[in-house]
Motif scaffolding. Sequence first.
Motif, PDB file in Angstrom:
ATOM      1  N   VAL A  62      -1.076 -15.438  -9.122  1.00 37.90           N
ATOM      2  CA  VAL A  62      -1.808 -15.100 -10.343  1.00 37.90           C
ATOM      3  C   VAL A  62      -1.189 -15.750 -11.581  1.00 37.90           C
ATOM      4  CG1 VAL A  62      -2.748 -13.195 -11.697  1.00 37.90           C
ATOM      5  CG2 VAL A  62      -2.465 -12.931  -9.252  1.00 37.90           C
ATOM      6  N   GLY A  63       0.103 -16.014 -11.546  1.00 38.43           N
ATOM      7  CA  GLY A  63       0.738 -16.649 -12.711  1.00 38.43           C
ATOM      8  C   GLY A  63       2.166 -16.156 -12.868  1.00 38.43           C
ATOM      9  N   THR A 117       6.407 -16.874 -14.508  1.00 36.47           N
ATOM     10  CA  THR A 117       7.093 -16.887 -15.795  1.00 36.47           C
ATOM     11  C   THR A 117       6.492 -17.931 -16.746  1.00 36.47           C
ATOM     12  OG1 THR A 117       9.073 -16.314 -14.582  1.00 36.47           O
ATOM     13  CG2 THR A 117       9.381 -17.051 -16.844  1.00 36.47           C
ATOM     14  N   GLY A 118       6.116 -17.493 -17.943  1.00 34.09           N
ATOM     15  CA  GLY A 118       5.627 -18.420 -18.965  1.00 34.09           C
ATOM     16  C   GLY A 118       4.195 -18.876 -18.767  1.00 34.09           C
ATOM     17  N   GLN A 119       3.529 -18.380 -17.697  1.00 34.84           N
ATOM     18  CA  GLN A 119       2.146 -18.795 -17.470  1.00 34.84           C
ATOM     19  C   GLN A 119       1.200 -17.636 -17.807  1.00 34.84           C
ATOM     20  OE1 GLN A 119       2.346 -19.722 -13.340  1.00 34.84           O
ATOM     21  NE2 GLN A 119       3.129 -21.790 -13.667  1.00 34.84           N
ATOM     22  N   PRO A 120      -0.051 -17.978 -18.233  1.00 41.52           N
ATOM     23  CA  PRO A 120      -1.038 -16.913 -18.417  1.00 41.52           C
ATOM     24  C   PRO A 120      -1.497 -16.391 -17.057  1.00 41.52           C
ATOM     25  CG  PRO A 120      -2.047 -19.067 -18.741  1.00 41.52           C
ATOM     26  CD  PRO A 120      -0.579 -19.312 -18.527  1.00 41.52           C
ATOM     27  N   LEU A 121      -1.931 -15.133 -17.001  1.00 40.43           N
ATOM     28  CA  LEU A 121      -2.449 -14.593 -15.744  1.00 40.43           C
ATOM     29  C   LEU A 121      -3.839 -15.167 -15.493  1.00 40.43           C
ATOM     30  CD1 LEU A 121      -1.403 -10.829 -15.938  1.00 40.43           C
ATOM     31  CD2 LEU A 121      -0.213 -12.744 -14.871  1.00 40.43           C
ATOM     32  N   PRO A 138       3.272 -13.294  -8.430  1.00 36.00           N
ATOM     33  CA  PRO A 138       3.353 -14.338  -9.474  1.00 36.00           C
ATOM     34  C   PRO A 138       2.966 -15.721  -8.962  1.00 36.00           C
ATOM     35  CG  PRO A 138       5.334 -12.988  -9.458  1.00 36.00           C
ATOM     36  CD  PRO A 138       4.575 -12.648  -8.223  1.00 36.00           C
TER      37      PRO A 138
END
Lengths: 107, 234
Positions: A58-59, A61-65, A55
Amino acid sequence: MGEWRLYGIFALMFFATWLTRGAFLLAGERVRLPAGMQRFLRFAPAAALGALIAPELVGGTGQPLDFLSPRLVAAAAVVLVVLRWRNPWVPFLAGMGVLLALQHLGR
Amino acid sequence: MSALRMGLREGVGEILVFSLGLVPWAIATGIAMRASGLSIGESLAMNVLVFAATAQLGTLPLLVSEAPVWLILATAAILNLRFVIYSAAMAPAFHDQPWARRALGSYLLVDVVFLVQGPGLLQEQDAQRRWGRFLGAGLWCWGTWQIASLVGIVGASWVPEHWSLGFMGTIALLVLLVPMCRERVMLVTALAAGASALLLRDLPLRTGVIAAVIVGLVAGYLFERRQQGVAREQ
């Protein structure tokens, strides 16, 4: 209270890390770790590290990948460097160097 | 010279070269703690109380997002599970020591001490000298770690925020993970856990991390069983 919350958590974390390290030292020779358990525990570090690192790259909690994030590219540089050199400083220099260069270009 | 002092001197000598590898890690941990928003005092407290780089770095994102305390503790313990194996292997070297020494030894047991001393320590017959060797190596690493992280903790104040120094923590975790993944089953474990962590990233209270660790463990276990099955058929 908020001010002391972290110190309280650190005190509890002391026990969490002390007890895992001390598991068998504290118990003395009375307790032995079964072989099947030992084989299972072998995977724990790799699983935990994979779950924590992905995470960040790449992204979270709450973020786009984002599979082209500067962090992911910088991480790829770190992997290459770790596989090639044993010097403990190089991965930090390479990773931060690539990340900062990409962030600079992106701005 | 007493056996204890002889052991202390021996222990420091054994660990000296290897302890240098701790320095960049310690500096990175110091910087990462500050970059996550911990004050100098909080960083120092975490460093002395927790004294486990992986657990410290791994829980920083959870501490910052105010995840529930049980999740922070569970993550710290899981990241430290490798020490359960170390301590099982080291236990015979401590069986004749008093409880206080075993308690202090548990606090001082770090990767490098286990990797350098682990097998050799069991051969040492003299209990005083054996404890001295472990204590010498352990204290030396503790001091090296604390001083080098202090450099990072204090130094982080002078670096502008947009330099994303928190990424040093992620790099440190990668440096630990990559050599593990030379073993195929560990690579499968890490990839399965990583992919699940991405898919489960929006589970409430950041519980996706624990769920992903469990997926990784099961994936590793199944992969190893399949590998052994294939090996048996050949």
